[in-house]
Design a protein around this motif. Structure first.
Motif, short mmCIF file in Angstrom:
data_model
loop_
_atom_site.label_atom_id
_atom_site.label_comp_id
_atom_site.label_asym_id
_atom_site.label_seq_id
_atom_site.Cartn_x
_atom_site.Cartn_y
_atom_site.Cartn_z
N PHE A 281 0.41 -83.17 28.20
CA PHE A 281 1.55 -82.26 28.11
C PHE A 281 2.71 -82.78 28.94
O PHE A 281 2.50 -83.39 30.00
CB PHE A 281 1.15 -80.86 28.55
N PRO A 282 3.92 -82.52 28.48
CA PRO A 282 5.10 -83.11 29.12
C PRO A 282 5.36 -82.58 30.54
O PRO A 282 6.15 -83.19 31.26
CB PRO A 282 6.26 -82.74 28.19
N HIS A 283 4.72 -81.50 30.91
CA HIS A 283 4.97 -80.96 32.25
C HIS A 283 3.79 -81.20 33.20
O HIS A 283 3.86 -80.85 34.35
CB HIS A 283 5.26 -79.46 32.18
N GLU A 284 2.71 -81.80 32.66
CA GLU A 284 1.50 -81.89 33.49
C GLU A 284 0.93 -83.30 33.54
O GLU A 284 0.76 -83.96 32.51
CB GLU A 284 0.41 -80.97 32.92
N LEU A 285 0.56 -83.71 34.73
CA LEU A 285 -0.20 -84.95 34.92
C LEU A 285 -1.67 -84.65 34.63
O LEU A 285 -2.06 -83.47 34.55
CB LEU A 285 -0.01 -85.43 36.36
N PRO A 286 -2.50 -85.69 34.45
CA PRO A 286 -3.92 -85.42 34.18
C PRO A 286 -4.50 -84.39 35.16
O PRO A 286 -4.18 -84.40 36.35
CB PRO A 286 -4.56 -86.80 34.37
N LEU B 250 9.99 -83.62 26.93
CA LEU B 250 10.16 -82.86 25.68
C LEU B 250 8.81 -82.53 25.06
O LEU B 250 7.90 -83.35 25.03
CB LEU B 250 10.96 -83.69 24.68
N ARG B 251 8.72 -81.31 24.53
CA ARG B 251 7.56 -80.96 23.71
C ARG B 251 7.86 -81.40 22.27
O ARG B 251 9.01 -81.66 21.94
CB ARG B 251 7.36 -79.45 23.71
N ILE B 252 6.83 -81.41 21.43
CA ILE B 252 7.04 -81.91 20.06
C ILE B 252 8.23 -81.23 19.36
O ILE B 252 9.12 -81.91 18.86
CB ILE B 252 5.75 -81.81 19.22
N PRO B 253 8.28 -79.88 19.33
CA PRO B 253 9.42 -79.27 18.62
C PRO B 253 10.76 -79.63 19.27
O PRO B 253 11.77 -79.80 18.57
CB PRO B 253 9.16 -77.77 18.70
N ASN B 254 10.75 -79.76 20.61
CA ASN B 254 11.99 -80.18 21.29
C ASN B 254 12.36 -81.60 20.89
O ASN B 254 13.52 -81.95 20.80
CB ASN B 254 11.85 -80.13 22.82
N MET B 255 11.33 -82.44 20.70
CA MET B 255 11.59 -83.83 20.27
C MET B 255 12.31 -83.83 18.92
O MET B 255 13.27 -84.57 18.71
CB MET B 255 10.28 -84.61 20.13
N PHE B 256 11.82 -82.99 18.00
CA PHE B 256 12.46 -82.94 16.68
C PHE B 256 13.91 -82.48 16.81
O PHE B 256 14.82 -83.03 16.19
CB PHE B 256 11.69 -82.03 15.72
N ALA B 257 14.12 -81.44 17.63
CA ALA B 257 15.49 -80.92 17.80
C ALA B 257 16.38 -82.01 18.41
O ALA B 257 17.51 -82.23 17.97
CB ALA B 257 15.47 -79.68 18.68
N ALA B 258 15.84 -82.71 19.41
CA ALA B 258 16.63 -83.75 20.08
C ALA B 258 16.88 -84.93 19.13
O ALA B 258 17.92 -85.59 19.21
CB ALA B 258 15.92 -84.22 21.34
N ALA B 259 15.92 -85.18 18.23
CA ALA B 259 16.13 -86.26 17.25
C ALA B 259 17.30 -85.90 16.34
O ALA B 259 18.14 -86.73 16.01
CB ALA B 259 14.86 -86.47 16.42
N TRP C 47 10.81 -76.64 30.57
CA TRP C 47 11.95 -77.18 29.82
C TRP C 47 12.45 -78.46 30.48
O TRP C 47 12.39 -78.62 31.70
CB TRP C 47 13.10 -76.16 29.79
N THR C 48 13.04 -79.32 29.66
CA THR C 48 13.65 -80.52 30.24
C THR C 48 14.97 -80.11 30.91
O THR C 48 15.54 -79.06 30.60
CB THR C 48 13.98 -81.57 29.15
N SER C 49 15.44 -80.98 31.78
CA SER C 49 16.68 -80.64 32.48
C SER C 49 17.85 -80.56 31.50
O SER C 49 18.75 -79.73 31.67
CB SER C 49 16.96 -81.66 33.59
N ALA C 50 17.82 -81.38 30.45
CA ALA C 50 18.91 -81.32 29.47
C ALA C 50 18.94 -79.96 28.77
O ALA C 50 20.00 -79.38 28.55
CB ALA C 50 18.73 -82.44 28.44
N MET C 51 17.75 -79.45 28.43
CA MET C 51 17.69 -78.15 27.76
C MET C 51 18.17 -77.05 28.72
O MET C 51 18.91 -76.14 28.32
CB MET C 51 16.25 -77.85 27.30
N LEU D 218 7.55 -92.00 39.37
CA LEU D 218 7.40 -91.19 38.15
C LEU D 218 8.42 -90.06 38.16
O LEU D 218 8.82 -89.59 39.23
CB LEU D 218 5.98 -90.61 38.08
N SER D 219 8.79 -89.63 36.97
CA SER D 219 9.78 -88.55 36.87
C SER D 219 9.15 -87.21 37.25
O SER D 219 8.01 -86.91 36.90
CB SER D 219 10.29 -88.48 35.43
N ALA D 220 9.93 -86.41 37.97
CA ALA D 220 9.47 -85.09 38.38
C ALA D 220 9.92 -84.01 37.39
O ALA D 220 9.67 -82.83 37.60
CB ALA D 220 10.00 -84.77 39.77
N GLU D 221 10.57 -84.42 36.32
CA GLU D 221 11.14 -83.49 35.35
C GLU D 221 10.21 -83.35 34.15
O GLU D 221 9.77 -84.35 33.60
CB GLU D 221 12.47 -84.06 34.83
N PRO D 222 9.92 -82.11 33.71
CA PRO D 222 9.14 -81.98 32.49
C PRO D 222 9.84 -82.68 31.32
O PRO D 222 11.07 -82.69 31.25
CB PRO D 222 9.07 -80.48 32.23
#
Lengths: 950, 158, 73
Positions: A591-596, A624-633, C39-43, A618-622
């Protein structure tokens, strides 16, 4: 490994603390009370000849081979049906017993064909073995028994695609009939007739195996001591000579199998009796539907192309990996670090998933990693973590044997999780009570020997209302387990929750109309759940795939805590996971917000341990989730995607939206077995490995980590984790492993719940249920035993909020989706096997009234129209459906079920609301526009450059 | 007797099963009632019985086929059951059966082509003192020979 | 209004709808933490900008939550 022959103790193990000590042939043994003489002898290593007995089945006592002499007992009792008694003195081999056994064997053989050398069971026949053991030398009655000649003249029943039935070889031991009843619970077989005319029959006289109620689980074939029921693959190839222990790659039950081989060819898959998840049982998918692994559609060479309309060009691994890395790097240079990401697969091993998320976090430098669990069980993770403190089911499967009340919600175990369903049905036949909450009359509601005490046939989308109504009854009728709650749960949260559910608006009477279930039925179901001793909840995607999926998971957790049904065997809140490694892929940090290990990326301490181990910040920011990926695409900020073994173009909701997003990206890399729907939009195809080629682990729905072992070489030449490591290196991050076991060592090093896990230990102990660490060195079959993982259990307020997807005059019906036994998920595997004979096409199930109103007859082609799109399917008129609700499966890409599903999703996790779509159904005799366009894409986007002539 | 179109049979089955509270344990009584009602237990009735009792088709088939008394096809106008247990056999039942079958053009266990007679074997009618014994349309006849039995058959036919 | 911001508003409002069963302070915290954690920071920035520009159609709890997140940032 040579052929692994598991011992057969003849009768099942007894589970009791009380023991009995007996003497057998002068040796002493202590066994649990109720153990048969046969089993006790076998445990001493002194097997007694037998034919009708096997330890998967209760004793039957019909073959008269296992007779013994017992001091002080007259005659020669059958050892399988005789339980041990304290001080018993048994002899299993005397001249008298020898003579009787040989005499009985003579009778069997007088009516059995003597074609041993050309028989498919030659070398794997218990009749042959037993004849040898008893020293059969002569048959005084000749070999001309009428029965086998008469039956040999009849054609064999070859109707099942995977096994045949040859009655002339049958000794009528009833093992197949009993296996179908006791192990599988389908009761599809019987002995027809009597005396010499007795014969095994599938279904009634007019049925053959395929036409009968048989579900092709293979239990009868496994139980058969002769060649009567035999896998066609053994008939074709001969008996196997080596075994590899591995784990099925279909559903979240995670059955253990022996892959029985000749060379690198699989001859058959046989369920493993020591497998914790399945204990020797299987279903039609795991047992038989593995042929896709060597299907001609498999792509085994890497391929690239500039544009998705170009034909694919076969290239070397190095070229494909360099091509993908270059594209990803140039995207990042132009659009920033966060412009690429990846999706892990719940079909892949923990090790494969771990390296993909590591590549994304360490080599891509962002947290844009998500997994297909997003679209199935992400609400389970959120809901159970919030209430109990850990993102996993609470029990092992065996726990169901101690359940007194079983509440099944939004799950169809007999189709989706058949091997667990068999265990559940066994418990139900033994008297446990059953409540089913499902809009559809699933098999569990009523099928031979199982009937739900209550079927709460709720309207799709009203789960939370139902749970609140059940909770209202528990709270207002004094059914709360006050002691449990006071000791184990947060007081303030409970007090607030109690006041909330006690409000009159949460009473069954107030909610009944919305739910569509009579209030008194809801009250009775609540009372049964709360007062029936051990009550266990089992649920599936009918819970999670809703706009209130996470709320619903918490509502079930509330109910379990309020009634004290957590923390021991027989109870709990149990997600039935869809895919083999959903649990594992979530555990591995997909998941984009969680490490193992489910730890937030913002946790500096945790992140620090990963940074130190991986040698990168490593980035401390969550991400994109799949639906967010589609929106960002679609908005142009997300342009590159690595997709591991998931077909998002088919499985994710609102296909038009998904394909538009995929088309707008610059580089999609697909790692898969087949050119799937997503590959139509990809520039790079990296061939993957089937489960028969993988070395690693899967984690099933009971948190059980099982080994997956390769039975053959990777068809593509590289393991998937190696491909990922190479891609990471090409991206500039040094990732290197010599073996999959090193990846697990890293997982264990970085994840406290896995700290005691390694391949050597799994190889030794079979399987382990996490957490496995200093606190639980042997793993954790039942969770939250002495306290919740989060400390105290937390009740959450679960206000019912109707979905935004509403029916109206244009879209008056609700479409909901599900699965069928023979097919699996998007069907990529099962459609490439004979399983399609059971389900050649998806159909739309519709209530007779709804059909009649629209002039629809059974089998008519209909168009299903939602606000998002339209597809057409054949209609099946079905009393299973309530009025106003229609149903389909999504196993065939051409059905395009997701063309019509919406973008609505769970509030907490964005898990799509697959289970509620407002639709209209009309008769139509042509494919929808989408289906026509889909055919066109298949023509243009799947071409491969012709091979150069030699 | 009802006609045995599948629909009628299903309706009859549903009624009979309901009369027995759809209890699986009542299967044998249900089969007897059905045979009483329509004269036989056709294979086509099995699915409806299975559904009503929540049993599998196979289970119902297993029970039906176990008992010779349940016939799959309608019997002839007269049913003759001749005992071939020990006492009757010793008094010549086997040859008697042969002769009766030949005389009426019927195979043991079957029905004559004209549908007038069915001949079946039974195993002891409890009438050993009057061996060989038979039942003609459920009426016992004792000390039979070919002529005596035939007279009883003719009587039943008229 | 672009589809994208509409989608973010809907997601945020759904979150607020869950937390509105709680007393206001807890509800604002719950909403803010959820948006921060998932949420991502951009969102977040995008919704934050919209919320401070006009905030039409945004749930009051989300408005407060965004304010709090912006303060913390």
């Amino acid at each position: 490994m040579a052929l692994l022959e598991e011992p057969d103790f003849g009768t099942p193990k007894r589970e009791t603390e009380k023991t009995v000590t007996v003497q057998i042939n002068g040796q002493t043994i202590t066994v649990p009370e109720g153990t048969s003489v046969m089993r006790a002898a076998s445990e001493l290593g002194q097997d007694i000849p037998k034919l009708c007995a096997t330890d998967m089945l209760n004793a039957w006592g019909s073959c008269r081979m296992c007779l013994v002499e017992i001091e002080g007992v007259r005659g020669t009792p059958a050892s399988c049906t005789t339980p041990v008694r304290e001080g018993m003195n048994v002899r299993t081999q005397t001249p008298r017993l020898e003579k009787i056994r040989r005499g009985v064997m003579e009778l069997y053989i007088s009516d059995h064909p003597l074609d041993c050398l050309t028989c498919a069971a030659n070398g794997d026949c218990e009749l042959q073995d037993t004849a040898g053991e008893v020293g059969l030398r002569d048959v005084r009655y000749g070999f001309q028994g009428e029965k086998h000649f008469a039956e040999a003249a009849e054609p064999k029943d070859e109707s099942n695609p995977y096994f045949h039935f040859d009655s002339s070889k049958c000794i009528v031991c009833s093992r197949c009939v009993r296996a179908c009843e006791e192990v599988q619970g389908t009761f599809a077989l019987t002995i027809q007739g009597r005396g010499f005319d007795s014969k095994v029959s599938a279904g009634a006289a007019t049925d053959d195996f395929f036409g009968s109620e048989c579900v092709s689980c293979g239990a009868c074939v496994q139980a058969c001591p002769t060649a009567t029921l035999m896998e066609k693959s053994v008939y074709d190839h001969g008996v196997p000579n080596r075994s590899v222990l591995t784990t099925c790659a279909y559903c979240g039950v995670g059955c253990s199998f022996k892959a029985e081989m000749q060379g690198d060819q699989v001859v058959r898959m046989v369920p493993y009796k020591d497998g914790g998840a399945n204990e020797g049982h299987s279903c039609v998918k795991g047992r038989f539907a593995w042929g896709y692994a060597t299907h001609k559609d498999r792509i085994t060479t890497p391929m690239i192309r500039d544009k998705i309309t170009d034909p694919w060009r076969k290239v070397s691994w190095d070229e494909a990996i360099a091509f993908a890395a270059d594209r990803f790097k140039s995207i990042q240079q132009k659009y920033g670090k966060g412009s690429i990401g990846g999706i892990t697969s719940s079909r892949c091993t923990n090790e494969e998933v771990f390296v993909v998320q590591k590549m994304i976090r360490a080599a891509f430098g962002n947290n844009n990693v998500d997994t297909c669990a997003r679209v199935c069980h992400s609400p389970t993770g959120y809901g159970l973590k919030t209430t109990f403190g850990t993102s996993a089911g609470t029990q092992n499967f065996k726990s169901v044997e101690k359940a007194d009340v079983i509440l099944v919600i939004g799950a169809n175990p007999t189709d989706g999780h058949p091997v667990f369903a068999s265990r559940m049905k066994k418990r139900l036949r033994a008297g446990a009570k059953l409540i089913v909450a499902d809009p559809r009359k699933i098999d569990l509601v009523r099928s031979p020997h199982v009937a739900a005490n209550h079927h709460l046939q709720l309207r799709p989308g009203t789960n939370v209302a139902l749970m609140n109504a059940l909770a209202h009854v528990v709270v207002t009728e004094g059914l709360v387990d006050e002691e449990f709650v006071a000791e184990r749960c947060e007081e303030a949260d409970f007090t607030r929750w109690r006041a909330f559910v006690a409000e009159a608006r949460n009473a069954p009477e107030a909610l009944s109309e919305k739910i569509g279930v009579d209030p008194e039925t809801i009250r009775e179901a609540a009372r049964l759940y709360a007062t029936g001793k051990n009550a266990a909840i089992y649920y599936g995607l009918g819970v999670t795939e809703h706009s209130q999926g996470s709320t619903m998971v918490m509502a079930m957790a509330n109910l379990a805590m309020a009634t004290g049904n957590i923390g021991r065997e027989g109870v709990g809140v149990n997600p039935l996971r869809g895919q083999n490694n959903v649990q594992g892929s979530c555990d591995m940090g997909s998941f984009p917000h969680e490490l193992p290990g489910y730890r937030h990326v913002a946790d500096t301490l945790v992140r620090g341990t990963f940074e130190a181990d991986w040698g990168v910040p490593l980035s401390a920011e969550p991400g994109l989730r799949i639906p967010n990926m589609f929106a960002a695409a679609l908005d142009g900020s997300f342009r590159g995607l690595f997709v591991q073994g998931e077909d998002i173009a088919q499985s994710d909701p609102n296909t038009h939206h998904v394909t538009a997003a995929l088309e707008s990206m610059d580089c999609i890399v697909v790692q898969d077995l087949f050119l799937n729907e997503t590959a139509a939009f990809a520039q790079v195809f990296l061939p993957g490995t089937s489960f028969l080629e993988k070395d690693g682990t899967f984690t099933n729905a009971e948190r059980r980590i099982n080994r997956v072992r390769p039975v053959m070489k990777e068809q593509s030449g590289l393991s998937e984790w190696e491909v990922v490591a190479r891609l990471a290196r090409a991206m500039g991050y040094d990732m290197h492993y010599n073996a999959a076991s090193e990846i697990m060592d890293e997982i264990a090093r970085l994840t406290p719940t896995f700290s005691g896990v390694n391949f050597a230990r799994l190889d030794r102990e079979g399987s382990l249920q996490w957490p496995v660490n200093d606190k639980a060195p042997n793993g954790t079959p039942t969770m939250h035993v002495s306290g919740f993982v989060r400390g105290k259990g937390r009740f959450m307020i679960t206000e019912y909020v109707p979905t935004e997807e509403r029916t109206n005059r244009s879209f008056p019906l609700i479409l909901t989706t599900g699965r069928i036994l023979s097919q699996y998920n998007v069907g990529a595997q099962t459609r490439r096997t004979e399983n399609s004979r059971w389900h050649e096409t998806d159909v739309l199930e519709i209530h007779p009234f709804d059909a009649e109103e629209r002039g629809i007859a059974d089998g008519d082609r209909v168009s299903i129209q939602s606000r998002k799109g339209a597809v057409s399917l054949p209609a099946q008129i079905s009393e299973r459906m309530p009025q106003g609700v229609v149903y389909t499966t999504f196993h065939h890409p051409v059905s395009g079920a997701n063309v019509i599903t919406t973008e609505f999703s769970d509030w907490a996790t964005n898990c799509p609301e697959y289970k509620v779509t407002a639709v209209q159904i009309v008769r139509s005799n042509q494919p929808s526009d989408w289906q026509v366009a889909h055919e066109e894409i298949r023509r243009t986007n799947y071409r491969t450059e012709p091979e150069p002539a030699e | 007797m009802s006609t045995d179109s599948p629909l009628n049979i299903d309706a009859t089955v549903v009624d009979i099963c309901r009369h027995h509270a759809n209890a699986p344990a009542a299967l044998i009584e249900i089969l007897h009632d059905l045979q009483e009602e329509i004269g036989h237990v056709p294979q086509s009735a099995l699915p409806a019985i299975a559904t009503a009792l929540n049993l599998s088709r196979a289970e119902v088939h297993g029970v039906v086929s176990f008992y010779h008394d349940f016939r799959e096809k309608p019997a002839g106008a007269v049913t003759v059951k001749i005992c071939r247990a020990e006492a009757c056999q010793s008094m010549g039942a086997l040859s008697l059966i042969q002769r009766i079958c030949a005389r009426h053009g019927v195979e043991l266990g079957g029905t004559s082509a004209d549908g007038r007679i069915t001949v079946e074997a039974v195993y002891c009618l409890g009438n050993c003192a009057l061996s060989p014994a038979a039942l003609v349309n459920d009426k016992p006849v004792g000390r039979i020979d070919e002529e005596r039995l035939n007279a009883a058959i003719r009587g039943a036919m008229s | 209004m672009s589809d994208d911001i509409k989608e973010l508003i809907r997601m945020a409002n759904q979150i607020a709808t869950f937390f509105q069963s709680y007393p206001e302070e807890e509800a604002v915290t719950g909403t803010a933490e959820h948006i921060r954690d998932f949420w991502t920071s951009a969102m977040r920035a995008r919704l934050g900008r919209y919320a401070s520009d006009n905030g039409n159609g945004v749930h009051p709890l989300v408005m407060q939550a965004m304010g709090r997140l912006q303060q913390a940032a």
